[in-house]
Design a protein around this motif. Sequence first.
Motif, PDB file in Angstrom:
ATOM      1  N   LEU A   1     -14.787 -15.823  -0.720  1.00  0.00           N
ATOM      2  CA  LEU A   1     -14.828 -15.388   0.674  1.00  0.00           C
ATOM      3  C   LEU A   1     -14.584 -13.891   0.839  1.00  0.00           C
ATOM      4  CD1 LEU A   1     -12.835 -18.338   2.300  1.00  0.00           C
ATOM      5  CD2 LEU A   1     -15.286 -17.961   2.376  1.00  0.00           C
ATOM      6  N   GLU A   2     -14.354 -13.187  -0.282  1.00  0.00           N
ATOM      7  CA  GLU A   2     -14.086 -11.742  -0.265  1.00  0.00           C
ATOM      8  C   GLU A   2     -12.888 -11.415   0.617  1.00  0.00           C
ATOM      9  OE1 GLU A   2     -17.575  -9.534   0.712  1.00  0.00           O
ATOM     10  OE2 GLU A   2     -18.705 -10.231  -1.037  1.00  0.00           O
ATOM     11  N   LYS A   3     -11.828 -12.215   0.454  1.00  0.00           N
ATOM     12  CA  LYS A   3     -10.594 -12.006   1.188  1.00  0.00           C
ATOM     13  C   LYS A   3      -9.522 -11.478   0.249  1.00  0.00           C
ATOM     14  CE  LYS A   3     -11.834 -13.781   5.228  1.00  0.00           C
ATOM     15  NZ  LYS A   3     -11.802 -13.045   6.500  1.00  0.00           N
TER      16      LYS A   3
ATOM     17  N   GLY B   1     -28.123 -30.764  -7.374  1.00  0.00           N
ATOM     18  CA  GLY B   1     -28.949 -30.372  -6.237  1.00  0.00           C
ATOM     19  C   GLY B   1     -28.114 -29.826  -5.091  1.00  0.00           C
ATOM     20  N   ILE B   2     -27.036 -30.525  -4.748  1.00  0.00           N
ATOM     21  CA  ILE B   2     -26.176 -30.073  -3.646  1.00  0.00           C
ATOM     22  C   ILE B   2     -25.523 -28.742  -3.992  1.00  0.00           C
ATOM     23  CG2 ILE B   2     -24.099 -30.616  -2.330  1.00  0.00           C
ATOM     24  CD1 ILE B   2     -24.851 -33.559  -2.568  1.00  0.00           C
ATOM     25  N   THR B   3     -25.039 -28.621  -5.230  1.00  0.00           N
ATOM     26  CA  THR B   3     -24.417 -27.363  -5.648  1.00  0.00           C
ATOM     27  C   THR B   3     -25.410 -26.216  -5.598  1.00  0.00           C
ATOM     28  OG1 THR B   3     -22.923 -28.592  -7.116  1.00  0.00           O
ATOM     29  CG2 THR B   3     -23.159 -26.227  -7.509  1.00  0.00           C
ATOM     30  N   THR B   4     -26.632 -26.462  -6.059  1.00  0.00           N
ATOM     31  CA  THR B   4     -27.646 -25.407  -6.074  1.00  0.00           C
ATOM     32  C   THR B   4     -28.019 -24.970  -4.661  1.00  0.00           C
ATOM     33  OG1 THR B   4     -28.543 -26.283  -8.146  1.00  0.00           O
ATOM     34  CG2 THR B   4     -29.936 -24.783  -6.899  1.00  0.00           C
ATOM     35  N   LEU B   5     -28.208 -25.932  -3.750  1.00  0.00           N
ATOM     36  CA  LEU B   5     -28.565 -25.582  -2.383  1.00  0.00           C
ATOM     37  C   LEU B   5     -27.463 -24.760  -1.717  1.00  0.00           C
ATOM     38  CD1 LEU B   5     -30.229 -28.903  -1.150  1.00  0.00           C
ATOM     39  CD2 LEU B   5     -31.362 -26.746  -1.696  1.00  0.00           C
ATOM     40  N   SER B   6     -26.215 -25.139  -1.961  1.00  0.00           N
ATOM     41  CA  SER B   6     -25.105 -24.368  -1.398  1.00  0.00           C
ATOM     42  C   SER B   6     -25.066 -22.961  -1.981  1.00  0.00           C
ATOM     43  CB  SER B   6     -23.776 -25.087  -1.672  1.00  0.00           C
ATOM     44  OG  SER B   6     -23.769 -26.369  -1.093  1.00  0.00           O
ATOM     45  N   TYR B   7     -25.316 -22.863  -3.279  1.00  0.00           N
ATOM     46  CA  TYR B   7     -25.290 -21.551  -3.915  1.00  0.00           C
ATOM     47  C   TYR B   7     -26.464 -20.694  -3.448  1.00  0.00           C
ATOM     48  CZ  TYR B   7     -24.770 -17.985  -7.521  1.00  0.00           C
ATOM     49  OH  TYR B   7     -24.610 -16.792  -8.179  1.00  0.00           O
ATOM     50  N   ILE B   8     -27.608 -21.338  -3.180  1.00  0.00           N
ATOM     51  CA  ILE B   8     -28.754 -20.594  -2.641  1.00  0.00           C
ATOM     52  C   ILE B   8     -28.383 -19.954  -1.307  1.00  0.00           C
ATOM     53  CG2 ILE B   8     -31.024 -20.903  -1.572  1.00  0.00           C
ATOM     54  CD1 ILE B   8     -31.696 -22.854  -3.812  1.00  0.00           C
ATOM     55  N   ALA B   9     -27.720 -20.738  -0.445  1.00  0.00           N
ATOM     56  CA  ALA B   9     -27.306 -20.202   0.852  1.00  0.00           C
ATOM     57  C   ALA B   9     -26.318 -19.057   0.679  1.00  0.00           C
ATOM     58  CB  ALA B   9     -26.698 -21.314   1.699  1.00  0.00           C
ATOM     59  N   TYR B  10     -25.363 -19.224  -0.225  1.00  0.00           N
ATOM     60  CA  TYR B  10     -24.371 -18.171  -0.450  1.00  0.00           C
ATOM     61  C   TYR B  10     -25.002 -16.949  -1.101  1.00  0.00           C
ATOM     62  CZ  TYR B  10     -20.120 -15.895  -2.140  1.00  0.00           C
ATOM     63  OH  TYR B  10     -19.123 -14.981  -2.392  1.00  0.00           O
ATOM     64  N   TYR B  11     -25.853 -17.184  -2.078  1.00  0.00           N
ATOM     65  CA  TYR B  11     -26.501 -16.085  -2.803  1.00  0.00           C
ATOM     66  C   TYR B  11     -27.425 -15.290  -1.885  1.00  0.00           C
ATOM     67  CZ  TYR B  11     -28.925 -13.761  -6.685  1.00  0.00           C
ATOM     68  OH  TYR B  11     -29.449 -12.820  -7.544  1.00  0.00           O
TER      69      TYR B  11
ATOM     70  N   THR C   1     -18.239 -23.687   1.985  1.00  0.00           N
ATOM     71  CA  THR C   1     -19.220 -24.713   1.608  1.00  0.00           C
ATOM     72  C   THR C   1     -19.524 -24.656   0.117  1.00  0.00           C
ATOM     73  OG1 THR C   1     -20.227 -24.593   3.805  1.00  0.00           O
ATOM     74  CG2 THR C   1     -21.526 -25.604   2.047  1.00  0.00           C
ATOM     75  N   ILE C   2     -19.778 -23.453  -0.406  1.00  0.00           N
ATOM     76  CA  ILE C   2     -20.093 -23.338  -1.825  1.00  0.00           C
ATOM     77  C   ILE C   2     -18.885 -23.697  -2.675  1.00  0.00           C
ATOM     78  CG2 ILE C   2     -19.587 -20.854  -1.836  1.00  0.00           C
ATOM     79  CD1 ILE C   2     -22.073 -22.722  -4.093  1.00  0.00           C
ATOM     80  N   PHE C   3     -17.674 -23.379  -2.194  1.00  0.00           N
ATOM     81  CA  PHE C   3     -16.472 -23.730  -2.955  1.00  0.00           C
ATOM     82  C   PHE C   3     -16.307 -25.245  -3.031  1.00  0.00           C
ATOM     83  CE2 PHE C   3     -11.955 -24.841  -3.024  1.00  0.00           C
ATOM     84  CZ  PHE C   3     -11.558 -24.221  -4.199  1.00  0.00           C
ATOM     85  N   ILE C   4     -16.449 -25.918  -1.882  1.00  0.00           N
ATOM     86  CA  ILE C   4     -16.268 -27.375  -1.853  1.00  0.00           C
ATOM     87  C   ILE C   4     -17.339 -28.074  -2.686  1.00  0.00           C
ATOM     88  CG2 ILE C   4     -16.362 -29.410  -0.361  1.00  0.00           C
ATOM     89  CD1 ILE C   4     -15.042 -27.759   1.821  1.00  0.00           C
ATOM     90  N   THR C   5     -18.598 -27.670  -2.497  1.00  0.00           N
ATOM     91  CA  THR C   5     -19.674 -28.315  -3.249  1.00  0.00           C
ATOM     92  C   THR C   5     -19.556 -28.042  -4.744  1.00  0.00           C
ATOM     93  OG1 THR C   5     -21.097 -26.408  -2.762  1.00  0.00           O
ATOM     94  CG2 THR C   5     -21.290 -28.328  -1.324  1.00  0.00           C
ATOM     95  N   ALA C   6     -19.138 -26.827  -5.103  1.00  0.00           N
ATOM     96  CA  ALA C   6     -18.954 -26.523  -6.524  1.00  0.00           C
ATOM     97  C   ALA C   6     -17.816 -27.351  -7.109  1.00  0.00           C
ATOM     98  CB  ALA C   6     -18.684 -25.034  -6.708  1.00  0.00           C
ATOM     99  N   PHE C   7     -16.743 -27.514  -6.332  1.00  0.00           N
ATOM    100  CA  PHE C   7     -15.606 -28.316  -6.789  1.00  0.00           C
ATOM    101  C   PHE C   7     -16.022 -29.770  -6.973  1.00  0.00           C
ATOM    102  CE2 PHE C   7     -11.576 -30.426  -6.803  1.00  0.00           C
ATOM    103  CZ  PHE C   7     -10.667 -29.496  -7.283  1.00  0.00           C
TER     104      PHE C   7
ATOM    105  N   ALA D   1     -26.978 -22.445 -11.868  1.00  0.00           N
ATOM    106  CA  ALA D   1     -26.383 -23.773 -11.736  1.00  0.00           C
ATOM    107  C   ALA D   1     -26.787 -24.670 -12.902  1.00  0.00           C
ATOM    108  CB  ALA D   1     -26.800 -24.406 -10.401  1.00  0.00           C
ATOM    109  N   MET D   2     -28.058 -24.626 -13.279  1.00  0.00           N
ATOM    110  CA  MET D   2     -28.528 -25.458 -14.392  1.00  0.00           C
ATOM    111  C   MET D   2     -27.866 -25.054 -15.702  1.00  0.00           C
ATOM    112  SD  MET D   2     -32.600 -26.143 -13.781  1.00  0.00           S
ATOM    113  CE  MET D   2     -33.152 -27.343 -12.561  1.00  0.00           C
ATOM    114  N   CYS D   3     -27.723 -23.765 -15.923  1.00  0.00           N
ATOM    115  CA  CYS D   3     -27.091 -23.299 -17.165  1.00  0.00           C
ATOM    116  C   CYS D   3     -25.642 -23.759 -17.250  1.00  0.00           C
ATOM    117  CB  CYS D   3     -27.174 -21.778 -17.253  1.00  0.00           C
ATOM    118  SG  CYS D   3     -28.841 -21.154 -17.609  1.00  0.00           S
ATOM    119  N   CYS D   4     -24.926 -23.763 -16.117  1.00  0.00           N
ATOM    120  CA  CYS D   4     -23.545 -24.246 -16.119  1.00  0.00           C
ATOM    121  C   CYS D   4     -23.493 -25.723 -16.489  1.00  0.00           C
ATOM    122  CB  CYS D   4     -22.912 -24.018 -14.748  1.00  0.00           C
ATOM    123  SG  CYS D   4     -22.598 -22.286 -14.346  1.00  0.00           S
ATOM    124  N   TYR D   5     -24.400 -26.512 -15.927  1.00  0.00           N
ATOM    125  CA  TYR D   5     -24.427 -27.944 -16.230  1.00  0.00           C
ATOM    126  C   TYR D   5     -24.803 -28.185 -17.690  1.00  0.00           C
ATOM    127  CZ  TYR D   5     -23.608 -30.017 -11.657  1.00  0.00           C
ATOM    128  OH  TYR D   5     -23.023 -30.447 -10.503  1.00  0.00           O
ATOM    129  N   ILE D   6     -25.773 -27.451 -18.189  1.00  0.00           N
ATOM    130  CA  ILE D   6     -26.177 -27.608 -19.588  1.00  0.00           C
ATOM    131  C   ILE D   6     -25.023 -27.259 -20.520  1.00  0.00           C
ATOM    132  CG2 ILE D   6     -27.707 -26.703 -21.386  1.00  0.00           C
ATOM    133  CD1 ILE D   6     -29.847 -26.358 -19.210  1.00  0.00           C
TER     134      ILE D   6
END
Length: 659
Positions: free
Chosen positions: A139-141, A304-314, A540-546, A632-637
């Motif tokens: 969150l850059e806090k 898929g959910i993690t990637t979509l959230s990261y797309i929004a954040y990225y 959102t990205i934190f929760i979905t990543a968790f 995201a795929m590289c992390c899962y692999i």
Amino acid sequence: MSLSKLVLRSMKKNMKHYYLYFFALIFSVTLYFSFVTLQYNAEVWEAVQISGTATAGFKAATYILYFIVLFFVLYANHLFMKRRSKEVGLYQLIGMTKGLIVRLLAIENILLFVGAVIVGMLAGFFSSRVFAMILLRVLEKEALVTMAFSTQALQQSILVFAVLLIIVLIQMAWMIHRVSLLSLFSAAKQADERVRRFSPLQMVIGFLGLILIGYGYYASTKLFDIEATSNLLVSMLIILATTIGGTFLVFRFSIAFIMNIIRLKKKGHLSVQDVLALTPIMHRMKSNAKSLTLITVLTGVSLGITTLSYIAYYSSEASAYSQVPGDFVLLENNSQAFVEALEQHNIAYGAVDYRLQGVSATVGQLMSEEQKDNPLYTMEGVIYTIPLSDYQQKVPTASLSGNDAILTNYGGYMAEMFPLEKDRDIDVSAGEFKETLHIVDIQEHSLISGIITAGGGGPIFVVTDKMFEHLATQSELYPWHEQTTITLQAESDRAAAEQLYQQTGADILTIVDNEGDTHEYKQSSYEMQRKGNIESLGLTIFITAFLGLAFLMTTGSILYFKQMSEAEEERDSYTILRKIGFAEKDIMKGIYMKQAFNFGVPLVIGLLHSYFAVKSGWFLFGTELTTPLWLAMCCYIALYAIFAVLSVGYYKRVVRESL
């Protein structure tokens, strides 16, 4: 012998089995307690300052996490009971009743749960600060987070794991009471159906599974087509059903059938690698098909959910730029005070002026013939035009002549869902003035504030200066605006400029519409817009990543636990192979092939599922697909590779101990 002594001896004897189950419990408690502790950390929420809706989303995530933990622990307990089936059978042979056995195992489980909860909460308490720092980083806090113990988190965790303990005890009692004495001695092998015959029907069903998956992938690429949007929910359910059903059929029939063909082609000349790889996989497909399908689907969904959230954040920066295409955007008569303030404080800047004239046009004329049913195809609206000389400040190489025009400022989900075609004509009008423009190019360059283009992404026509002068004579009928884009030359001046932007009132825009009504808008700077996007998407990205990590650890651990169980079952086979002269490296070659299948196939299919799911609607979440998807795929692999290496290591130890 007293029951307490029997419990202690049993736990000591089964220590090699307990560590697997104990790890599953500790991992589950750690994951849950750290997440709940973070939820009740007042310092974090004070620094984050997130809305109540986001907080409710965080609480909802705890229920999802508990479901993951419940599934994980129940599966681990089922596997643990399966490995101890012979021991339970021996207890019955020596005269112990099922009720006494249940009491014995219940006491063991209670002791394990108490120990796991204590250790897991300690680990979760320390790890919660790490997760809090990650959240603030996302969150850059800037905030100092102390390790505060939460009694609310403690009470909630004790309650949910007490309920989980009761469920586990019920599962254990049910497993013991429902089976016969004879079945206990073969329970470790009951789930594996030995497929002895392969019929043409299996080949047809397996091929049908591939067709279903292929259809699901194809339908996902058409999910947001114009003709499909009216039945979006039905289309999504069909895609989900065909993909999951096809995955099960592939695991259940296709793979076993293909491996049997490979075996038959060898005409009985099987190497030790074939015996250890092809044959076990082929003969375990009924039980493995269910678990592998579940693991594959969970992998695809979580990724898929993690990637979509990261797309929004990225894409937060690109989304901010589409709304505010410059450090500061000034409209109409609110620019002078801010510009003078910048000069008084010696803040160097660059300014680009744009003149905008509204015209009436039907953008659907630039759509393809296949989109005739789209309401936008015949919908007329106001579209802004800018002169070529102004556009050349952004794109110096641009050139136009006559009635040629460039359509720009058109990107994001609008461009994906409603693609426009160049080298086509479009009719525009402004009062008595009517003209046909020839669109020579379509660009994504963001030039105009999102306030003017109704939220960003709206098209802008670039016309020749002569054409624009004709349009300007109709300014009393259609909207006319002037925009000044300010770009700072030094990043160090941003904080001071942001303060001046608000002090001078340049962020308040007053616009008078055609009917004479006055509307007041809040115009954010680029940095304010970017931080707003990050704050809204960071949680959102934190929760979905968790949750994605929890799903991944669950599926990876299930695969690892399953391979440990199979390794123990195959220990006698390794002993025979070692005694007849096969070296450890020869046996391990077959095990490598087996582990490549057990971990690689679910991962590859899961990655394909997530790719097509993300590809179907990623543009609704952001502007960039490739980088977030690959990361995201590289992390899962990488995490799956870790579990595969651990599994191979366990097999290697079993092979060494088999002789």
